[in-house]
Design a protein around this motif. Structure first.
Motif, PDB file in Angstrom:
ATOM      1  N   LEU A  31     112.251  63.974 157.443  1.00 49.24           N
ATOM      2  CA  LEU A  31     111.363  64.691 158.487  1.00 49.24           C
ATOM      3  C   LEU A  31     110.001  63.874 158.264  1.00 49.24           C
ATOM      4  N   GLN A  32     109.451  63.561 157.239  1.00 47.25           N
ATOM      5  CA  GLN A  32     108.038  63.075 157.108  1.00 47.25           C
ATOM      6  C   GLN A  32     108.048  61.603 157.598  1.00 47.25           C
ATOM      7  N   THR A 236     101.883  68.612 150.122  1.00 45.98           N
ATOM      8  CA  THR A 236     102.579  68.014 151.326  1.00 45.98           C
ATOM      9  C   THR A 236     101.975  67.087 152.253  1.00 45.98           C
ATOM     10  N   PRO A 237     100.604  67.232 152.537  1.00 48.90           N
ATOM     11  CA  PRO A 237      99.860  66.335 153.359  1.00 48.90           C
ATOM     12  C   PRO A 237      99.899  64.625 152.467  1.00 48.90           C
ATOM     13  N   ALA A 238      99.337  64.810 151.265  1.00 48.25           N
ATOM     14  CA  ALA A 238      99.543  63.579 150.727  1.00 48.25           C
ATOM     15  C   ALA A 238     100.932  62.922 150.554  1.00 48.25           C
ATOM     16  N   ILE A 271      97.526  66.839 163.984  1.00 45.85           N
ATOM     17  CA  ILE A 271      97.168  67.408 162.709  1.00 45.85           C
ATOM     18  C   ILE A 271      98.348  68.008 162.033  1.00 45.85           C
ATOM     19  N   HIS A 272      99.424  68.485 162.778  1.00 48.51           N
ATOM     20  CA  HIS A 272     100.618  69.056 162.143  1.00 48.51           C
ATOM     21  C   HIS A 272     101.532  67.903 161.472  1.00 48.51           C
ATOM     22  N   VAL A 273     101.378  66.769 161.951  1.00 47.55           N
ATOM     23  CA  VAL A 273     102.261  65.945 161.263  1.00 47.55           C
ATOM     24  C   VAL A 273     101.978  65.863 159.704  1.00 47.55           C
ATOM     25  N   PHE A 274     101.026  66.148 159.306  1.00 51.82           N
ATOM     26  CA  PHE A 274     100.565  66.238 157.822  1.00 51.82           C
ATOM     27  C   PHE A 274     101.197  67.515 156.965  1.00 51.82           C
ATOM     28  N   PHE A 275     101.888  68.396 157.796  1.00 51.19           N
ATOM     29  CA  PHE A 275     102.560  69.510 157.315  1.00 51.19           C
ATOM     30  C   PHE A 275     104.105  69.524 157.485  1.00 51.19           C
ATOM     31  N   ARG A 276     104.492  68.419 158.003  1.00 55.51           N
ATOM     32  CA  ARG A 276     105.830  67.927 158.369  1.00 55.51           C
ATOM     33  C   ARG A 276     106.742  68.054 157.099  1.00 55.51           C
TER      34      ARG A 276
END
Length: 306
Positions: A31-32, A236-238, A271-276
């Motif tokens: 997913l990431q 999650t973001p990192a 921005i939502h990509v960092f919470f994928r």
């Protein structure tokens, strides 16, 4: 002897948690760092359809052999850091640590963990990302030519034949620094991540233990699971940035570093990509950490019973 017990108990807990958490870890990585998945359920279905159940355990042998050692070092280092801090501050290694002491020990553990964890994570992610359709799509998105795609997946063969071949390939093409690609993002993930791992666990153990019985199995299991979910969701973001940097191969290099990865990811996906993968991290973090702490604490009780 206590020092040895901590390392051995960490090894046992680590082995248990790897087996429990690896299928969801594969989903989280896809997913990431991958493309073409709409959501968690879609990712799970696609992996099963194209790779069967074996796809969820892709790359398991390496983390099973290495992350057990990694967890052994992490838990051994954390426990012994507490003893050193107590000895320095209070003159007694058995003196209970304050929240500040635990924070320092946790942050030190997170920093130390990158030395061992970065190469392990990189190899695991490279092996997990080995699906030919995804590889071709990632290369095309990176702007590479069809020649480059054929050179990586010639005649439908995977790039890496296994963890040893993966390590040798990375060393040959990228050098020793290639094994530490994404290490900076891992520091940003693990220093606060381990602080939000060990501190909540300690607090939940105190709150959940009936009548001060800190060895109660339910309190260990629940405290460990909650701590794992909190730690992984906040990290999650990192973790997204780290996974993307580590999945970046020499043939399809898209990111020049942490800042470039953040900017490019934000520009193309928002921005939502960092919470994928945050939901997967929350779900996966609970059983993995619950198993980790339960295995660790039970092993310690067993060893110290002799």
């Amino acid at each position: 002897m206590k020092c040895f017990h901590d390392f051995l108990a960490g090894w046992i807990g680590g082995a248990s948690s790897v087996i429990v958490g690896h299928p969801l870890d594969t989903v989280k990585t896809r997913l990431q760092a991958g493309k073409g998945y709409k959501n968690t359920l879609h990712c799970v279905v696609q992996i099963y359809r194209t790779e069967t159940v074996a796809g969820f355990f892709k790359g398991l042998s390496f983390p099973l052999a290495s992350i057990t050692v990694y967890n052994s070092v992490v838990f051994g280092f954390f426990s012994n850091s507490q003893r050193v801090i107590s000895k320095v501050r209070y003159g007694d290694a058995r003196h209970p640590c304050s929240m500040l002491d635990l924070t320092v020990a946790s942050m030190s553990t997170g920093l130390m963990s990158v030395v061992l964890g970065a190469p392990v994570d990189l190899v695991k992610i490279r092996l997990q990302m080995q699906t030919l359709p995804m590889l071709a799509e990632n290369l095309n998105l990176a702007g590479t030519s069809n020649i480059a795609v054929r050179s990586v997946s010639l005649q439908g063969q995977p790039t890496y034949r296994g963890p040893i071949h993966c390590i040798n390939s990375i060393l040959r093409t990228e050098g020793i620094q290639g094994l530490y690609r994404g290490a900076g993002a891992m520091v940003l993930r693990d220093v606060p991540g381990y602080t939000l791992y060990f501190l909540p666990y300690t607090l939940f153990r105190r709150w959940l233990s009936p009548e001060g019985n800190s060895s109660h199995l339910c309190s260990i299991w629940l405290a460990g699971g909650l701590a794992g979910s909190i730690s992984w969701v906040t990290a999650t973001p990192a973790d997204v940035v780290k996974s993307r940097l580590q999945a970046d191969t020499l043939h399809s290099r898209k990111y020049n570093g942490i800042l470039h990865c953040i900017v490019q990811s934000y520009k193309t996906e928002g921005i939502h990509v960092f919470f994928r993968g945050a939901s997967v991290n929350a779900i996966r973090g609970f059983p993995m950490s619950a198993t980790m702490f339960l295995g660790y604490e039970l092993s310690l009780q067993f060893f110290r019973g002799f």
